[in-house]
Design an enzyme around this catalytic site. Structure first.
Site, PDB file in Angstrom:
ATOM      1  N   GLU A  49       0.844  -1.209   0.000  1.00 43.63           N
ATOM      2  CA  GLU A  49       0.000   0.000   0.000  1.00 43.63           C
ATOM      3  C   GLU A  49       0.876   1.255   0.000  1.00 43.63           C
ATOM      4  OE1 GLU A  49      -2.785   1.008   3.515  1.00 43.63           O
ATOM      5  OE2 GLU A  49      -1.010   2.300   3.554  1.00 43.63           O
ATOM      6  N   ASP A 106      -5.306  -3.583  -2.357  1.00 41.37           N
ATOM      7  CA  ASP A 106      -5.208  -2.116  -2.479  1.00 41.37           C
ATOM      8  C   ASP A 106      -3.796  -1.714  -2.918  1.00 41.37           C
ATOM      9  OD1 ASP A 106      -4.097  -2.789   0.005  1.00 41.37           O
ATOM     10  OD2 ASP A 106      -4.723  -0.915   0.949  1.00 41.37           O
TER      11      ASP A 106
END
Length: 342
Positions: A49, A106
């Site tokens: 991330e 993500d």
């Protein structure tokens, strides 16, 4: 929200939307010389991330050398899986440094999205190709259909219906809606527009509870979404970025309005979704500016001047503040000092 070119790829703005001074400050606090983005609020570890956010911010700041350093670290240290996705967790004081080889979608989405933007901005087809390969892997490895809705799982291992009694489990903050049209341009064989629309439907359903806000981790084992077992039943640090992602994707007021419930007088609220009670007030500038931007988009009230000055504290809050400033400068300048009045 990133512009999308006729080829479906992401175009960076003509001028940097993150100033040189802001970006230098961010780099000094959170990016090592070798391109490792350091999460100072989480034992100084690094993760996919953070690397994805670093790449995205480097493109928005139009800092090509730092982008190259972050991408080099990401490629050599985290892109170690056979399926083309990134291992999510890296720790400097451990050997091997990768301490969890599972991916986090993500991170994969942010990395691919930033690579696509860089490939278009700097005319580097190899970065576009690298983005396409990650997006193809996401389409092949991470999609699940739940009651007719196509969704991206949080990780390859541990979240499906066959891997958990309350599965499938999703994390709505992993759905980065602004990337959907870019991904559709890269891999038109995958229905990314439909996936984003389905994810927004499930997001709304997950918010039908005492708080009116979706829990960070959502079980979809039954028709009514509920907090996943083993996670706090809360709207917390994960989901506070959802309204930012929605604003950046161009979502309308009807989709933004529920999130005004997370905005307190002194910042954002971490909320127990089973009772609607606030558990914590998040007062760092990087959190407060999301609420201020949301309020401005919905009501026209300008963002307070003190939040328009970049004030890095923790990695996560600082990252969200720069992404919010990028959104405001690009798509909502009327919310800023010196912007066009409504």
């Amino acid at each position: 929200m990133a512009c999308v070119t006729a080829t479906g790829l992401a175009a960076s703005p003509a001028e940097p939307t993150i100033t040189a001074q802001e970006w230098q400050t961010y780099r000094n606090h959170f990016v090592s010389a070798e391109g490792r983005v350091v999460d100072n609020g989480n034992n100084n570890l690094s993760h996919s991330e953070g690397q994805g956010y670093g790449l995205l911010l480097a493109v928005l700041a139009q800092d090509r050398p730092t982008f190259e350093a972050i991408w080099s670290f990401t490629r050599t240290e985290l892109m170690v899986r056979d399926d083309g996705l990134a291992a999510w967790r890296w720790e400097e004081d451990k050997s091997p440094h990768v301490t969890d080889t599972n991916n986090a979608s993500d991170g994969d989405i942010l990395i691919a999205y930033a690579l696509a933007m860089a490939g278009e901005a700097w005319n580097e087809p190899e970065k576009t190709d690298a983005a396409r390969r990650i997006v193809e892997s996401l389409g092949r490895e991470m999609l699940v259909e739940v009651r007719g809705n196509m969704l991206v799982l949080p990780g390859k291992d541990g979240f499906s219906a066959t891997q958990r009694p309350d599965g499938p489990v999703v994390n709505p903050s992993y759905w980065i809606f602004e990337a959907a049209p870019v991904f559709a341009g890269l891999t038109p064989q995958i229905a990314w527009a439909r996936i984003a629309e389905d994810e927004m439907k499930v997001l709304a359903l997950a918010g039908e509870n005492a708080a009116g806000l979706p829990p960070d981790w959502v079980s979809l084992s039954s028709r009514k979404p509920k907090p996943a077992e083993g996670f706090p039943p809360e709207f917390g640090y994960n989901n506070i970025r959802i309204p930012l992602y929605l604003m950046r994707s161009g979502a309308g007021p009807e989709r933004l309005a529920p999130y005004i419930r997370m905005v307190g007088e002194d910042g954002l609220l971490r909320v127990d979704v089973t009772t609607g009670e606030a558990k914590e007030h998040l007062t760092e500038p990087g959190y407060r500016i999301i609420g201020a931007a949301l309020n401005c988009v919905l009501t026209g009230e300008p963002v307070p001047a003190d939040l328009q000055a970049f004030s890095p504290t923790s990695y996560f809050a600082a990252t969200l503040q720069l992404l919010t400033l990028d959104f405001l400068r690009r798509d909502a300048p009327m919310c800023l000092e010196g912007g066009t009045a409504r």
